[in-house]
Design an enzyme around this catalytic site. Structure first.
Site, PDB file in Angstrom:
ATOM      1  N   GLY A 240      -3.825  16.036 -13.980  1.00 17.12           N
ATOM      2  CA  GLY A 240      -4.659  17.236 -13.917  1.00 17.12           C
ATOM      3  C   GLY A 240      -6.021  16.976 -13.307  1.00 17.12           C
ATOM      4  N   SER A 241      -6.976  17.893 -13.555  1.00 18.80           N
ATOM      5  CA  SER A 241      -8.305  17.780 -12.966  1.00 18.80           C
ATOM      6  C   SER A 241      -9.252  18.766 -13.624  1.00 18.80           C
ATOM      7  CB  SER A 241      -8.271  18.067 -11.454  1.00 18.80           C
ATOM      8  OG  SER A 241      -7.331  17.262 -10.791  1.00 18.80           O
ATOM      9  N   ASN A 242     -10.550  18.572 -13.371  1.00 20.97           N
ATOM     10  CA  ASN A 242     -11.589  19.532 -13.745  1.00 20.97           C
ATOM     11  C   ASN A 242     -12.359  19.934 -12.493  1.00 20.97           C
ATOM     12  OD1 ASN A 242     -11.051  19.153 -16.522  1.00 20.97           O
ATOM     13  ND2 ASN A 242     -12.543  17.497 -16.681  1.00 20.97           N
ATOM     14  N   ASN A 517      -6.877  23.128 -15.348  1.00 20.58           N
ATOM     15  CA  ASN A 517      -5.412  23.059 -15.297  1.00 20.58           C
ATOM     16  C   ASN A 517      -4.679  24.102 -16.109  1.00 20.58           C
ATOM     17  OD1 ASN A 517      -5.970  19.653 -15.070  1.00 20.58           O
ATOM     18  ND2 ASN A 517      -5.037  20.805 -13.419  1.00 20.58           N
ATOM     19  N   ARG A 547      -8.970  20.823 -23.445  1.00 22.77           N
ATOM     20  CA  ARG A 547      -9.865  20.474 -22.328  1.00 22.77           C
ATOM     21  C   ARG A 547     -10.399  21.723 -21.646  1.00 22.77           C
ATOM     22  NH1 ARG A 547      -8.396  19.030 -17.038  1.00 22.77           N
ATOM     23  NH2 ARG A 547      -6.247  18.677 -17.706  1.00 22.77           N
TER      24      ARG A 547
END
Length: 807
Positions: A240-242, A517, A547
């Site tokens: 995933g990512s931010n 995500n 998150r």
């Protein structure tokens, strides 16, 4: 629409003919990219600044690619060469059939023979040629140039004078590459959200014989009977990512873009950072997958952008009804048709070093390859009555490179957004962008997405559809025996069978946009997005991940001035601090949980651990003590249902604070999880109050670099996620981890670009390189690197080194 440098496109083939070519394949090593590129008077200047970052300057795209290929090879030859072997389907030839892929990637770590069969079947020569035929001249040139630059370095590395990349430079498998190898690399990245999740299931899809010929039973396909596959990209808890975009309303000056993919630290899919410049045409800095000559997450003089993995599904299945007389034929609209058969040969190195050949015939329909899903449910294998075909929308998405090339030259946020709509090419990620002078920031999940409207899903459903709706929600599963059940096209669709950009989610805001995500729904908490096709993911129907909740809370607290950083503006400096502060959303429940497990039965035995956690700062900084107890405890709760753990369920009207309120009735489960966590820590040899930097670390040149952050499932925003639970090695990041990778914070003060970055694992894979661990050291110390971007900044960079290569 024509673009500068655009070569004529051969779109005369029908979509079914192209699909058939892609499925059937052909021979390679011909004049269309099958041989190493000939010299074309390439010339590039490579300037290296702090951390070894390559700033590549040339007069045309071919030479720009030449410089990029040479620079990437000099830093990461072993990883690149291993990747090209993979994409050519030659792992078994050099490493044997049974060994697993060395590095985890978007295809996981399949066995070599499965990997080879997959790539020779799905990324075959005709598929590559079809992609190449659809490219602009600039795109063709930059790929050919990259291959030439890479090959130049390979020749140098194999010379007697070479010393760098000692681990592989003389190895037989380090070979020159062709332009077709470059496009194979692109295609492998394109299908990461679809085909790549089913490598072994595609590679081993064989017609039924003997015992395997038994017919399927539809009773085995009841809802809930199908196991969910482990998706590498687009999975429930995968990579995933931010990312944030803060508008000028929130920054008090220029917009600020924060990009932070949580990605692989090793292997061909890891990121490479560089800047590319052709005076008057392109000037872009950022990071892309190794083997790409163009950054995918980047900034130029006027726009910065980043990506996160999207919840939109990029693939679907078709249940095929077979001809009773021949399981290699299927029925379409009442007529029997043969599957497209592809005879594949894979060279295999034996234990004695001798080569043998493994032959297999793999099959496809015009929709895509046959896939054996029997591991998910026995009824979904290939039997005498039915088979399953998978279709990946990105298998025929030929626009990705062109999209990123056009973005690299965008001169405003509006132009950037228009390019995204025009191309609808982004393969499996969301996008956030910020631009110079723009009052708003941009979010979009606009790319290649299958178009299977509700009416089609209803009229073309099968028992498989109902089972998949539980195991793979959002994935279209349709009746493959009727042509009327094919994916449809909107009036504005850029690609046949794909949703048009008008029906894809996007949002512009003056305050902020964010994605961690979860689906497009909560891009901004003040303006939830709804009304988009269900294939894009849930909209207000399920709880957000911890998150995501923390990411939005961080943004809101920053703008409210309640996070302790002072003021109420999301300046570049404060954003750089807050994204590394290792807050943990699950720690919001710490006091409630300790009240339950640290009193009553067993309290005396838990006293030491309870005292450590009571004193813990509830963060995962390198100096935080006791966070590993919490990590193990929270991961142990993974099997406890939300309805059991919380009193207050998810409420779409309060998505950042629900579910909440720990249920006292869950004390037994909490206590068991707590006791198991304490036992795990004690068995590991780490003290209960060990600082996190002792437990989470990266080793470079024999030195352990203390790290911070943790796994998203525990609720960390700052990600350093080992693939291991706690052992005597701690949460080591030395094996196959994922976490923060290329990080950038970019803003646009008047007359300049201000950019800061990390490449957490460092630029080079060569232990002898000075850039094997220098960036990692800076990351360990949370010392952002200020990137030189203008000519003046690059020229003035301390220790700047220049080389010019040409041929």
């Amino acid at each position: 629409m024509a673009f500068p440098g655009h070569r004529s496109l051969r779109w005369g083939l029908s979509i079914s003919t192209v699909l058939a070519l892609v499925a059937c394949g052909g021979s390679g090593n011909d004049d269309n990219g099958g041989s190493p590129p000939e010299s074309k008077n390439y010339s590039a200047e490579i300037r290296r600044t702090e951390m070894g970052i390559a700033h590549i300057k040339a007069s045309n795209w071919a030479s720009l690619g030449y410089g990029a290929g040479y620079a990437q090879a000099s830093d990461d030859l072993c990883t690149l060469a291993d990747g090209f072997v993979t994409f050519r389907g030659e792992r078994s030839k050099y490493f044997g059939a049974d060994a697993l892929a060395v590095y985890s990637s978007t295809i996981g770590r399949p066995g070599n023979l499965d990997s080879d069969m997959f790539f020779k079947h799905v990324v075959n020569d005709d598929a590559v040629k079809a992609m190449m035929a659809a490219q602009t001249e600039d795109a063709i040139q930059v790929m050919e140039g990259f291959a030439a630059g890479y090959n130049r370095y390979v020749a140098e590395a194999k010379s007697a004078q070479a010393t760098a990349n000692a681990a592989c430079r003389t190895a037989e498998w380090v070979q020159p590459i062709t332009a077709m190898d470059m496009w194979r690399r692109v295609m492998s990245a394109n299908v990461a959200g679809g085909y790549s999740n089913f490598v072994a299931m595609i590679a081993n899809a064989q017609p039924p014989t003997g015992k395997s010929a038994a017919a399927a039973s539809t009773t085995e396909l009841a809802p809930g009977s199908m196991k969910a596959p482990a998706l590498q990209v687009g999975g429930e808890a995968g990579i995933g990512s931010n990312m944030y975009g803060f508008g000028p309303q929130s920054t008090g000056s220029s917009a600020v873009l924060f990009g932070n993919p949580h990605w692989y630290w090793k292997g061909m899919d890891r990121f490479y950072q560089m800047q590319l410049t052709i005076d008057g045409q392109v000037n872009v800095s950022g990071a892309g997958f190794l083997g790409f000559p163009i950054p995918q997450i980047a900034f130029n003089d006027d726009v910065a952008w980043s990506h996160t993995v999207s919840t939109a599904r990029r693939f679907g299945f078709f249940g095929m009804t077979l001809d009773p007389s021949d399981p290699t034929r299927y029925v379409m609209d009442g007529q029997s048709k043969p599957f497209i058969a592809r005879d594949i040969e894979v060279s295999v190195k034996g234990s004695d070093g001798a080569q043998s050949t493994v032959k297999r015939t793999l099959y496809a329909s015009e929709q895509g390859p046959v896939v054996n899903l029997s591991a998910l449910n026995p009824a979904l294998g290939w039997n005498t009555q039915s088979a399953v075909v998978i279709r990946d929308v990105n298998a025929l998405n030929y626009r990705t490179v062109r999209n990123w090339m056009r973005w690299s030259q965008a001169r405003s946020l509006d132009e950037f957004a228009n390019i995204q709509r025009e191309e609808s090419a982004i393969p499996w990620v969301n996008t956030i962008a910020a631009g110079r002078g723009s009052e708003q920031v941009w979010y979009a999940d606009i790319g290649a997405v299958p178009n299977a409207p509700p009416a089609l899903l209803a009229s073309c459903s099968t028992p498989f559809s109902a089972a998949a709706a539980v195991a793979l929600p959002g994935v279209p599963v349709l009746d493959g025996s009727r042509s009327a059940c094919n994916w449809q096209s909107d009036a504005d669709s850029v690609q046949a069978g794909a949703i048009g950009p008008a029906r894809m989610p996007s949002l512009q805001r003056r305050d902020y946009v964010a994605n961690m995500n979860d689906s497009y729904w909560l891009t901004n908490v003040y303006q939830p997005l709804t009304g988009f096709p269900s294939i894009f993911g849930p909209a207000g129907t399920q709880a957000q991940t911890l998150r995501t909740r923390l990411g939005h809370r961080m943004a809101l607290e920053r703008l409210a001035g309640t996070d302790g950083y002072g003021g109420k503006l999301a300046s570049s400096a404060i954003v750089r601090q807050m994204v590394l502060d290792s807050r943990i959303e699950s720690a919001r429940f710490k006091d409630e949980i300790l009240d339950l497990v640290c009193q009553g039965d067993g309290a005396a035995e838990r006293a030491n651990a309870c005292a450590v956690l009571a004193a813990w700062d509830s963060r995962g900084m390198a100096t935080s003590r006791g966070s590993h107890i919490w990590d193990e405890f929270w991961m142990n709760l993974g099997s406890v249902a939300s309805s059991t753990l919380y009193l207050t369920p998810f409420d779409a009207q309060d998505p950042l604070n629900t579910p909440r309120d720990i249920n006292p009735a869950a004390r037994a489960q909490l206590a068991q999880a707590f006791d198991t966590a304490v036992a795990t820590v004690q068995a590991s040899g780490f003290a209960l109050n060990a600082p996190r930097g002792e437990v989470v670390y990266l080793t470079r040149s024999g030195k352990r670099l203390p790290l911070f952050g943790g796994c998203g499932g525990v609720g960390y925003f700052t990600i350093s996620c080992s693939e291991f639970r706690l052992t005597s090695r701690g949460y080591t990041m030395d094996d196959q981890p994922h976490g923060n990778t290329y990080m950038q914070v970019v803003s646009f003060p008047a007359g300049k670009v201000e950019a800061y970055s990390f490449l957490t694992f460092s630029l080079s894979d060569d232990p002898a390189s000075p850039h094997y661990g220098d960036y990692s050291q800076a990351y360990s110390e949370q010392q952002w690197v200020k990137l030189p971007f203008s000519e003046a900044e690059i020229s003035a960079a301390p220790g700047m080194q220049t080389m010019t290569i040409s041929e």
